[in-house]
Design an enzyme around this catalytic site. Structure first.
Site, PDB file in Angstrom:
ATOM      1  N   LYS A 141      -9.972  25.778  -4.374  1.00 43.00           N
ATOM      2  CA  LYS A 141      -8.369  25.691  -4.971  1.00 43.00           C
ATOM      3  C   LYS A 141      -8.041  25.491  -3.233  1.00 43.00           C
ATOM      4  O   LYS A 141      -8.730  26.458  -2.505  1.00 43.00           O
ATOM      5  CB  LYS A 141      -8.016  26.377  -5.351  1.00 43.00           C
ATOM      6  N   GLY A 146       8.161  20.439 -23.275  1.00 40.12           N
ATOM      7  CA  GLY A 146       8.324  19.504 -21.813  1.00 40.12           C
ATOM      8  C   GLY A 146       7.340  18.602 -22.292  1.00 40.12           C
ATOM      9  O   GLY A 146       6.632  17.833 -22.653  1.00 40.12           O
ATOM     10  N   VAL A 169       2.686  14.531 -19.068  1.00 38.96           N
ATOM     11  CA  VAL A 169       1.278  14.162 -20.267  1.00 38.96           C
ATOM     12  C   VAL A 169       2.016  14.498 -21.331  1.00 38.96           C
ATOM     13  O   VAL A 169       1.902  13.839 -22.276  1.00 38.96           O
ATOM     14  CB  VAL A 169       0.441  16.187 -19.726  1.00 38.96           C
ATOM     15  N   GLY A 224       7.230  15.299 -20.059  1.00 41.11           N
ATOM     16  CA  GLY A 224       6.557  15.111 -18.868  1.00 41.11           C
ATOM     17  C   GLY A 224       5.639  13.893 -19.082  1.00 41.11           C
ATOM     18  O   GLY A 224       5.774  13.438 -20.012  1.00 41.11           O
TER      19      GLY A 224
END
Ligand code: NAD
Length: 350
Positions: A79, A176, A180, A178
């Site tokens: 990352k 949520g 997804v 969003g």
């Protein structure tokens, strides 16, 4: 701090990059490359301190190692963070300098989109390195594929708990709405599930409910909603000391990263008879998509591999039952076996 944190968490390499001309300050953490080059997004964030940036990049890169290993991908975990206020620092020149920086790592780290970095940013980075995926020439938005994997994961949980993977008339609460959450809701509705949605964005909820046969629940009431499956698809840390006693579900299975505030919460859910599907197993569809892009393959193949998350999760649930552990422990153990070179797959080792 640096050696303590990186060595204790098993990191192979942590590199700091600066470029005085563009103001670039970046940290790339390569956690483990036993299974292949490390792959993970670049987060652009204005951390309070350098120690915070280092702690975050190390935590995130370690998590990528487990996610890739548990998804049977030939990839390691890495990352990166670029430190600074995104609108203030994000210039083409800085992103090009960043591309040159990760290019020095000789392919040991491959980057992609993360918080505050976009497909357009990956296009700029691609001008100075090949170690990047998630560009506009790639396989496109991974979110529907992430949702597809989560959908099959939820089916697997239903099979383990109710003896049938059918979600017909099962009530699933999605936190949520969003990229997804919306796709997941649509797959569940197509399967005949009773879907309840919730989001802090009231307009998004209203618009979705206008076009779909769903119920809605206020954000603060989402945890105590009586349902079969609670699917967190918003932010991390939502399963915690305050929310666990109020949960009225049999299954917690969602796509959000870091659903549990702390690892011990997996044990607490288990003690209460709630099946917790590890988030990094369930939401691996996104990584599967960018891995497909890197290794070569199609979006359809990524959908198929994401669907296999269901079978993988069922095997992990069985392992957890056999060993008397949480599914999170079983998933971590499986990932560690792969990393340690056991060359096992769930089917061959169950
Ligand atoms: P998104 O930003 O498109 O959607 C998140 C939604 O959650 C927004 O609508 C937001 O209003 C809502 N939200 C934020 N806080 C909330 C709260 N407290 N209660 C209710 N709703 C809240 O993000 P996304 O791409 O849909 O990703 C959702 C989660 O899944 C994130 O945790 C992300 O890290 C994880 N994830 C996404 C992918 C992917 O492919 N997009 C892959 C792996 C993991």
């Amino acid at each position: 701090m640096v050696f303590e944190l990186t060595a204790d968490s098993g990191h192979e390499q942590v590199s700091y990059f600066t470029d005085p001309e563009t103001g670039l300050r970046a940290i790339v953490a390569i956690h483990d490359t036993s299974l292949g080059p490390s792959l993970g997004g670049t987060r652009i964030f204005d951390y309070d301190t350098e120690d915070d940036a280092l702690a975050d990049v190390c935590r995130l890169s370690q998590a990528m190692t487990y996610k890739a290993a548990a998804a049977d991908l030939p990839l390691g975990g890495g990352k990166a963070v670029i430190v600074g206020d995104p609108p203030a620092i994000k210039t083409e020149a800085l992103l090009e300098a960043y591309g040159r920086a990760i290019d020095c790592l000789g392919g040991r780290y491959i980057t992609s989109v993360d918080v505050n970095s976009s497909v357009e940013d990956m296009d700029v980075i691609a001008q100075t390195t090949d170690s990047v995926v998630g560009t506009s020439d790639g396989l496109g938005d991974p979110s529907p594929i992430t949702a597809h994997g989560a959908f099959h994961g939820i089916r697997a949980c239903a099979e383990a708990v109710y003896g049938t993977g059918s979600l017909s008339d099962r009530e699933v609460v999605i936190q949520g709405l969003g990229k997804v959450g919306r796709s997941l809701a649509e797959e569940l509705l197509a399967e005949g599930a009773a879907v309840t949605v919730s989001d802090i964005d009231a307009d998004a909820v209203e618009a979705f409910a206008r076009d779909h046969d769903v119920e809605t629940v206020a954000p603060e009431a989402v945890y105590e909603r009586d349902c079969d499956v609670f699917a967190p698809c918003a932010v991390g840390g939502v399963v915690n000391d305050d929310t666990i006693p109020t949960l009225e579900c049999d299954i917690v299975a969602g796509a959000a990263n870091n659903v549990l505030a702390e690892r011990r919460h997996a044990n607490e859910l288990r003690d209460r008879g709630v099946l917790y599907a590890p988030d990094y197993v369930l939401n691996a569809g996104g990584l599967i998509t960018v891995a497909k892009e890197h290794l070569g393959g199609t979006r359809e193949e990524a959908y198929d591999e994401a669907a296999a998350i269901g079978d993988r999760l069922l095997e992990l649930i069985e392992r957890a039952d056999d060993r008397g552990t949480t599914v999170l422990d079983a998933a971590d153990a499986y990932a560690e076996e792969r990393i340690d070179g056991a060359e096992t797959t769930l089917a061959s080792s169950a």
